[in-house]
Scaffold this motif. Structure first.
Motif, PDB file in Angstrom:
ATOM      1  N   ALA A 171       4.026  -5.925   7.369  1.00  0.00           N
ATOM      2  CA  ALA A 171       2.950  -6.143   6.396  1.00  0.00           C
ATOM      3  C   ALA A 171       1.976  -4.969   6.436  1.00  0.00           C
ATOM      4  CB  ALA A 171       2.211  -7.445   6.675  1.00  0.00           C
ATOM      5  N   TYR A 172       1.511  -4.604   5.243  1.00  0.00           N
ATOM      6  CA  TYR A 172       0.618  -3.459   5.078  1.00  0.00           C
ATOM      7  C   TYR A 172      -0.566  -3.866   4.211  1.00  0.00           C
ATOM      8  CZ  TYR A 172       4.934  -1.040   6.453  1.00  0.00           C
ATOM      9  OH  TYR A 172       6.068  -0.643   7.111  1.00  0.00           O
ATOM     10  N   GLY A 173      -1.792  -3.595   4.668  1.00  0.00           N
ATOM     11  CA  GLY A 173      -2.979  -3.946   3.896  1.00  0.00           C
ATOM     12  C   GLY A 173      -4.152  -3.067   4.252  1.00  0.00           C
ATOM     13  N   ASP A 174      -5.241  -3.233   3.484  1.00  0.00           N
ATOM     14  CA  ASP A 174      -6.388  -2.335   3.718  1.00  0.00           C
ATOM     15  C   ASP A 174      -7.747  -3.019   3.644  1.00  0.00           C
ATOM     16  OD1 ASP A 174      -6.366  -2.620   0.837  1.00  0.00           O
ATOM     17  OD2 ASP A 174      -7.672  -0.865   0.765  1.00  0.00           O
ATOM     18  N   THR A 175      -7.795  -4.343   3.434  1.00  0.00           N
ATOM     19  CA  THR A 175      -9.087  -5.035   3.372  1.00  0.00           C
ATOM     20  C   THR A 175      -9.043  -6.321   4.185  1.00  0.00           C
ATOM     21  OG1 THR A 175      -8.548  -6.370   1.429  1.00  0.00           O
ATOM     22  CG2 THR A 175      -9.481  -4.167   1.022  1.00  0.00           C
ATOM     23  N   LYS A 176     -10.216  -6.948   4.339  1.00  0.00           N
ATOM     24  CA  LYS A 176     -10.270  -8.234   5.033  1.00  0.00           C
ATOM     25  C   LYS A 176      -9.427  -9.283   4.324  1.00  0.00           C
ATOM     26  CE  LYS A 176     -14.841  -7.594   7.074  1.00  0.00           C
ATOM     27  NZ  LYS A 176     -16.255  -8.022   7.084  1.00  0.00           N
ATOM     28  N   GLY A 177      -9.304  -9.150   3.001  1.00  0.00           N
ATOM     29  CA  GLY A 177      -8.490 -10.085   2.238  1.00  0.00           C
ATOM     30  C   GLY A 177      -7.006 -10.010   2.563  1.00  0.00           C
ATOM     31  N   ASP A 178      -6.595  -8.929   3.254  1.00  0.00           N
ATOM     32  CA  ASP A 178      -5.189  -8.783   3.652  1.00  0.00           C
ATOM     33  C   ASP A 178      -4.925  -9.268   5.076  1.00  0.00           C
ATOM     34  OD1 ASP A 178      -4.427  -7.505   1.228  1.00  0.00           O
ATOM     35  OD2 ASP A 178      -5.279  -5.627   1.963  1.00  0.00           O
ATOM     36  N   LEU A 179      -5.973  -9.531   5.841  1.00  0.00           N
ATOM     37  CA  LEU A 179      -5.784  -9.867   7.259  1.00  0.00           C
ATOM     38  C   LEU A 179      -4.922 -11.112   7.481  1.00  0.00           C
ATOM     39  CD1 LEU A 179      -9.301  -9.000   8.759  1.00  0.00           C
ATOM     40  CD2 LEU A 179      -7.202  -7.621   8.766  1.00  0.00           C
ATOM     41  N   PRO A 180      -5.090 -12.199   6.699  1.00  0.00           N
ATOM     42  CA  PRO A 180      -4.193 -13.342   6.907  1.00  0.00           C
ATOM     43  C   PRO A 180      -2.723 -12.976   6.712  1.00  0.00           C
ATOM     44  CG  PRO A 180      -6.101 -14.017   5.635  1.00  0.00           C
ATOM     45  CD  PRO A 180      -6.152 -12.511   5.726  1.00  0.00           C
ATOM     46  N   MET A 181      -2.425 -12.128   5.729  1.00  0.00           N
ATOM     47  CA  MET A 181      -1.050 -11.686   5.502  1.00  0.00           C
ATOM     48  C   MET A 181      -0.557 -10.828   6.668  1.00  0.00           C
ATOM     49  SD  MET A 181       0.492  -9.515   2.261  1.00  0.00           S
ATOM     50  CE  MET A 181      -0.285  -7.937   2.669  1.00  0.00           C
ATOM     51  N   LEU A 182      -1.414  -9.965   7.179  1.00  0.00           N
ATOM     52  CA  LEU A 182      -1.011  -9.102   8.292  1.00  0.00           C
ATOM     53  C   LEU A 182      -0.652  -9.916   9.533  1.00  0.00           C
ATOM     54  CD1 LEU A 182      -3.594  -6.154   8.017  1.00  0.00           C
ATOM     55  CD2 LEU A 182      -1.298  -6.288   7.085  1.00  0.00           C
ATOM     56  N   LYS A 183      -1.311 -11.066   9.691  1.00  0.00           N
ATOM     57  CA  LYS A 183      -1.042 -11.913  10.864  1.00  0.00           C
ATOM     58  C   LYS A 183       0.341 -12.562  10.813  1.00  0.00           C
ATOM     59  CE  LYS A 183      -5.887 -12.924  11.832  1.00  0.00           C
ATOM     60  NZ  LYS A 183      -6.974 -13.911  11.741  1.00  0.00           N
ATOM     61  N   LEU A 184       0.945 -12.586   9.632  1.00  0.00           N
ATOM     62  CA  LEU A 184       2.294 -13.166   9.502  1.00  0.00           C
ATOM     63  C   LEU A 184       3.374 -12.264  10.099  1.00  0.00           C
ATOM     64  CD1 LEU A 184       2.461 -14.392   5.780  1.00  0.00           C
ATOM     65  CD2 LEU A 184       2.284 -15.822   7.818  1.00  0.00           C
ATOM     66  N   ALA A 185       3.061 -10.978  10.217  1.00  0.00           N
ATOM     67  CA  ALA A 185       4.097  -9.985  10.469  1.00  0.00           C
ATOM     68  C   ALA A 185       4.368  -9.736  11.947  1.00  0.00           C
ATOM     69  CB  ALA A 185       3.702  -8.670   9.799  1.00  0.00           C
ATOM     70  N   HIS A 186       5.601  -9.300  12.224  1.00  0.00           N
ATOM     71  CA  HIS A 186       5.937  -8.803  13.561  1.00  0.00           C
ATOM     72  C   HIS A 186       5.297  -7.429  13.761  1.00  0.00           C
ATOM     73  CE1 HIS A 186       9.540 -11.463  12.682  1.00  0.00           C
ATOM     74  NE2 HIS A 186       9.003 -12.008  13.746  1.00  0.00           N
ATOM     75  N   GLU A 187       5.276  -6.654  12.673  1.00  0.00           N
ATOM     76  CA  GLU A 187       4.636  -5.342  12.709  1.00  0.00           C
ATOM     77  C   GLU A 187       3.677  -5.240  11.526  1.00  0.00           C
ATOM     78  OE1 GLU A 187       7.026  -1.870  13.292  1.00  0.00           O
ATOM     79  OE2 GLU A 187       8.436  -2.924  14.606  1.00  0.00           O
ATOM     80  N   SER A 188       2.383  -5.131  11.807  1.00  0.00           N
ATOM     81  CA  SER A 188       1.384  -5.066  10.734  1.00  0.00           C
ATOM     82  C   SER A 188       0.603  -3.766  10.842  1.00  0.00           C
ATOM     83  CB  SER A 188       0.445  -6.271  10.793  1.00  0.00           C
ATOM     84  OG  SER A 188      -0.261  -6.288  12.009  1.00  0.00           O
ATOM     85  N   PHE A 189       0.160  -3.290   9.675  1.00  0.00           N
ATOM     86  CA  PHE A 189      -0.491  -1.990   9.598  1.00  0.00           C
ATOM     87  C   PHE A 189      -1.706  -2.100   8.691  1.00  0.00           C
ATOM     88  CE2 PHE A 189       4.010  -1.573  10.317  1.00  0.00           C
ATOM     89  CZ  PHE A 189       4.094  -0.686  11.371  1.00  0.00           C
ATOM     90  N   TYR A 190      -2.876  -1.738   9.232  1.00  0.00           N
ATOM     91  CA  TYR A 190      -4.129  -1.816   8.495  1.00  0.00           C
ATOM     92  C   TYR A 190      -4.587  -0.406   8.120  1.00  0.00           C
ATOM     93  CZ  TYR A 190      -8.895  -3.350   7.382  1.00  0.00           C
ATOM     94  OH  TYR A 190     -10.091  -3.609   6.742  1.00  0.00           O
ATOM     95  N   LYS A 191      -4.756  -0.173   6.826  1.00  0.00           N
ATOM     96  CA  LYS A 191      -5.111   1.152   6.307  1.00  0.00           C
ATOM     97  C   LYS A 191      -4.169   2.239   6.836  1.00  0.00           C
ATOM     98  CE  LYS A 191     -10.013   0.034   5.732  1.00  0.00           C
ATOM     99  NZ  LYS A 191     -11.407   0.417   6.000  1.00  0.00           N
ATOM    100  N   PRO A 192      -2.858   2.027   6.707  1.00  0.00           N
ATOM    101  CA  PRO A 192      -1.923   2.941   7.360  1.00  0.00           C
ATOM    102  C   PRO A 192      -1.662   4.253   6.644  1.00  0.00           C
ATOM    103  CG  PRO A 192      -0.728   1.252   6.177  1.00  0.00           C
ATOM    104  CD  PRO A 192      -2.188   0.910   6.051  1.00  0.00           C
ATOM    105  N   PHE A 193      -2.003   4.335   5.352  1.00  0.00           N
ATOM    106  CA  PHE A 193      -1.565   5.499   4.566  1.00  0.00           C
ATOM    107  C   PHE A 193      -2.714   6.422   4.190  1.00  0.00           C
ATOM    108  CE2 PHE A 193       1.277   1.865   3.288  1.00  0.00           C
ATOM    109  CZ  PHE A 193       2.265   2.178   4.208  1.00  0.00           C
ATOM    110  N   ARG A 194      -3.854   6.286   4.881  1.00  0.00           N
ATOM    111  CA  ARG A 194      -5.002   7.135   4.592  1.00  0.00           C
ATOM    112  C   ARG A 194      -4.765   8.515   5.190  1.00  0.00           C
ATOM    113  NH1 ARG A 194      -9.355   3.547   3.104  1.00  0.00           N
ATOM    114  NH2 ARG A 194      -8.231   1.764   2.242  1.00  0.00           N
ATOM    115  N   GLU A 195      -5.070   9.523   4.405  1.00  0.00           N
ATOM    116  CA  GLU A 195      -4.977  10.897   4.890  1.00  0.00           C
ATOM    117  C   GLU A 195      -6.383  11.485   4.933  1.00  0.00           C
ATOM    118  OE1 GLU A 195      -2.274  12.376   1.906  1.00  0.00           O
ATOM    119  OE2 GLU A 195      -0.617  12.308   3.322  1.00  0.00           O
ATOM    120  N   PHE A 196      -6.870  11.789   6.109  1.00  0.00           N
ATOM    121  CA  PHE A 196      -8.228  12.315   6.245  1.00  0.00           C
ATOM    122  C   PHE A 196      -8.168  13.756   6.742  1.00  0.00           C
ATOM    123  CE2 PHE A 196      -8.727   7.724   6.814  1.00  0.00           C
ATOM    124  CZ  PHE A 196      -9.627   7.464   5.812  1.00  0.00           C
TER     125      PHE A 196
END
Length: 196
Positions: A171-196
């Motif tokens: 699961a991949y997400g970037d806001t608090k609204g995605d956190l419940p979905m991220l908890k479903l996953a074996h591997e979860s990624f929060y804001k994974p594709f940001r390039e700084f």
């Protein structure tokens, strides 16, 4: 088989696609007039006085109420053709990686099914998203059901998929609204594709 759930706005894209849709078929002047009139709604939402669903429906009514659904779908199809320009490069790489692995890819978004569906179909992705209410062939400005956000994302995922049948869940997400979905996953990624 594995399954990968991706939030759309901000996770896969650089910008919020919903607000891009609002300016599609009107002049910049009309857009700014409507946006200015809606500022109190934005403040009420940010102050948690009204829900994200209520705020979204007020915006939808302002911009699209009583438009013929068929006409709106043409707007959506044209709009979806522009999505390749707002995709994060690292997100595209990860989507391709999952495709090459033969994983099922599902876009799970609070944005509208009506404009995400053409892009998902073109790319072979499945979709769970918010949907417009239509009455007598016209948009009412309300959502059909709940806004696909937070716990509603999880409810819809579980309604559509037997998660125990997948070897691995991503699961991949970037806001608090995605956190419940991220908890479903074996591997979860929060804001994974940001390039700084």
């Amino acid at each position: 088989m594995n399954i990968a759930f991706f939030d759309f706005d901000g996770t896969i894209t650089f910008k919020d696609s919903f607000y891009g849709l609002l300016g599609c078929e009107i002049s910049k002047l009309d857009f700014y007039k409507k946006a200015l009139a809606l500022l109190p709604v934005l403040f009420a939402y940010k102050a948690k006085i009204i829900s994200n669903q209520k705020a979204k429906e007020i915006v939808l009514k302002s911009f699209f109420r009583d438009i013929k659904f068929d006409e709106f779908m043409l707007i959506c199809q044209n709009y979806a053709r522009k999505f390749d320009d707002i995709l994060r490069p690292l997100a595209k790489e990860k989507l391709n990686w999952h495709k090459q692995n033969g994983d099922k890819i599902v876009i799970v978004s609070a944005s509208l099914e009506e404009y995400l569906a053409p892009w998902c179909e073109k790319n072979g992705f499945e979709l769970i998203a918010s949907k417009l209410d239509v009455l007598d062939g016209r948009i009412t400005g309300k959502l059909d059901g709940l806004n696909c956000h937070g716990d509603e994302k999880v409810r819809r995922i579980k309604e559509k998929y037997d998660l125990n049948s997948f070897e691995k869940i991503y699961a991949y997400g970037d806001t608090k609204g995605d956190l419940p979905m991220l908890k479903l996953a074996h591997e979860s990624f929060y804001k994974p594709f940001r390039e700084f």
